[in-house]
Scaffold this motif. Structure first.
Motif, short mmCIF file in Angstrom:
data_model
loop_
_atom_site.label_atom_id
_atom_site.label_comp_id
_atom_site.label_asym_id
_atom_site.label_seq_id
_atom_site.Cartn_x
_atom_site.Cartn_y
_atom_site.Cartn_z
N VAL A 98 0.84 -1.20 0.00
CA VAL A 98 0.00 0.00 0.00
C VAL A 98 0.87 1.25 0.00
O VAL A 98 1.77 1.38 0.83
N LEU A 99 0.59 2.16 -0.94
CA LEU A 99 1.26 3.45 -0.97
C LEU A 99 0.68 4.38 0.07
O LEU A 99 1.39 5.13 0.76
N GLY A 100 -0.66 4.37 0.18
CA GLY A 100 -1.33 5.23 1.14
C GLY A 100 -2.83 5.13 1.01
O GLY A 100 -3.36 4.25 0.31
N TYR A 101 -3.52 6.06 1.67
CA TYR A 101 -4.98 6.03 1.76
C TYR A 101 -5.54 7.42 1.49
O TYR A 101 -4.94 8.44 1.83
N VAL B 74 -6.14 14.47 0.41
CA VAL B 74 -4.71 14.15 0.43
C VAL B 74 -4.55 12.64 0.34
O VAL B 74 -5.51 11.87 0.51
N LEU B 75 -3.32 12.23 0.07
CA LEU B 75 -2.93 10.83 0.18
C LEU B 75 -2.15 10.68 1.48
O LEU B 75 -1.06 11.23 1.61
N SER B 76 -2.74 9.98 2.45
CA SER B 76 -2.08 9.79 3.75
C SER B 76 -1.23 8.53 3.70
O SER B 76 -1.68 7.47 3.25
N SER B 77 0.00 8.64 4.19
CA SER B 77 0.93 7.52 4.10
C SER B 77 0.60 6.44 5.12
O SER B 77 -0.16 6.65 6.07
N THR B 78 1.22 5.29 4.93
CA THR B 78 1.01 4.17 5.86
C THR B 78 1.65 4.45 7.22
O THR B 78 1.29 3.79 8.20
N SER B 79 2.56 5.41 7.29
CA SER B 79 3.11 5.78 8.60
C SER B 79 2.10 6.61 9.39
O SER B 79 2.05 6.54 10.63
N VAL B 80 1.30 7.39 8.68
CA VAL B 80 0.24 8.16 9.33
C VAL B 80 -0.93 7.25 9.70
O VAL B 80 -1.59 7.44 10.73
N ILE B 81 -1.20 6.26 8.84
CA ILE B 81 -2.30 5.31 9.07
C ILE B 81 -1.72 3.89 9.08
O ILE B 81 -1.75 3.17 8.07
N PRO C 161 0.60 -0.70 -9.75
CA PRO C 161 0.80 0.55 -8.99
C PRO C 161 -0.17 1.61 -9.49
O PRO C 161 -0.38 1.76 -10.70
N GLY C 162 -0.75 2.34 -8.56
CA GLY C 162 -1.75 3.34 -8.92
C GLY C 162 -3.18 2.81 -8.91
O GLY C 162 -4.12 3.59 -9.08
N THR C 163 -3.34 1.51 -8.68
CA THR C 163 -4.69 0.97 -8.51
C THR C 163 -5.31 1.55 -7.24
O THR C 163 -4.67 1.59 -6.19
N VAL C 164 -6.55 2.02 -7.37
CA VAL C 164 -7.31 2.54 -6.23
C VAL C 164 -8.40 1.55 -5.90
O VAL C 164 -9.13 1.10 -6.79
N ILE C 165 -8.51 1.19 -4.64
CA ILE C 165 -9.53 0.23 -4.19
C ILE C 165 -10.45 0.93 -3.21
O ILE C 165 -10.03 1.33 -2.12
N LEU C 166 -11.71 1.10 -3.61
CA LEU C 166 -12.74 1.63 -2.71
C LEU C 166 -13.27 0.46 -1.89
O LEU C 166 -13.60 -0.59 -2.43
#
Length: 231
Positions: free
Chosen positions: A97-100, A135-142, A186-191
């Motif tokens: 995961v890149l982020g959320y 924003v795109l929140s990183s995995t360190s934030v979440i 990479p760049g796939t978005v999953i809702l």
């Protein structure tokens, strides 16, 4: 360092997706309000890449979905894939995961069902029907995506209010399921599904109309706000 303060003229979606995967009926109480059984495996559908929308840009209700009204809101946590994801285990899944970010899975309910031939894709793929941001929140934030407050307000009234810990299939399970012999680029978005409180299940039903303002708010990500116009 630079001390210049730059005013942001326009906020764009934090990513241009390579694919938009969506999981349906993934909150327990939402499955109940929809009158559908709790799924035994994740329910998958897709949104057209052309449905991408920016924060603060309008959600446009299509002419063919205005009479009678049918366009609905859905607050969803969106997962963004950062590297090719294939046959991953639950234990390793979050490393891909890149982020959320926050998303609104805007849905034209009649086109989602009888007008769309029984498949959900078409009623969820009209232009402007996939706002992402702010924003795109990183995995360190979440570090744990399944413990986030998530809500929708419509014209200031709270319509949905839940927590991602109510998901039937958590994020690692979703990634393990979707990546079976299937590369998530990479760049796939999953809702990842919406909680209870959607408009069509209310009595009386509530649908989006010209002049509305809808805001999705997810803990540690922020507020994704869009006005509503009619085509």
């Amino acid at each position: 360092g630079c001390s210049d303060i730059v005013k942001i003229k326009k906020l764009l979606a934090p990513i241009v997706p390579t694919a938009i995967f969506c999981i349906g009926l993934n909150y327990k109480i939402h499955a109940q309000e929809s009158g559908m059984p709790v799924p035994k495996v994740p329910v998958l559908f897709h949104k057209n890449l052309g449905s991408l929308n920016n924060p603060y840009d309008p959600i446009v209700v299509p002419k063919i979905a205005q009479n009678p009204p049918e366009v609905d809101y859905e607050c969803e946590l969106a997962v963004v894939i950062g590297k090719p994801c294939l046959n991953v285990s639950r234990q390793d899944a979050l490393n891909y995961v890149l982020g959320y970010t926050a998303s609104n899975d805007v849905s034209a309910r009649k086109w989602q069902t009888e007008r769309g031939g029984g498949q959900w894709n078409y009623g969820k793929s009209f232009d402007t029907f996939c706002p992402l941001g702010p924003v795109l929140s990183s995995t360190s934030v979440i570090p744990n995506p399944n413990n986030l407050k998530i809500s929708t307000t419509l014209n200031g009234d709270v319509m949905q209010s839940s927590n991602t810990n109510d998901m039937i299939f958590d994020i690692p399970t979703i990634l393990q399921f979707l990546s079976q012999s299937t590369t998530l680029l990479p760049g796939t978005v999953i809702l990842t599904g919406t909680p209870e409180g959607v408009g069509f299940a209310r009595k009386p039903p509530v649908f989006l109309k010209k002049g509305d303002v809808v805001t999705i708010n997810i803990e540690n990500i922020g507020k994704l706000t869009n006005p509503v116009l009619e085509e």
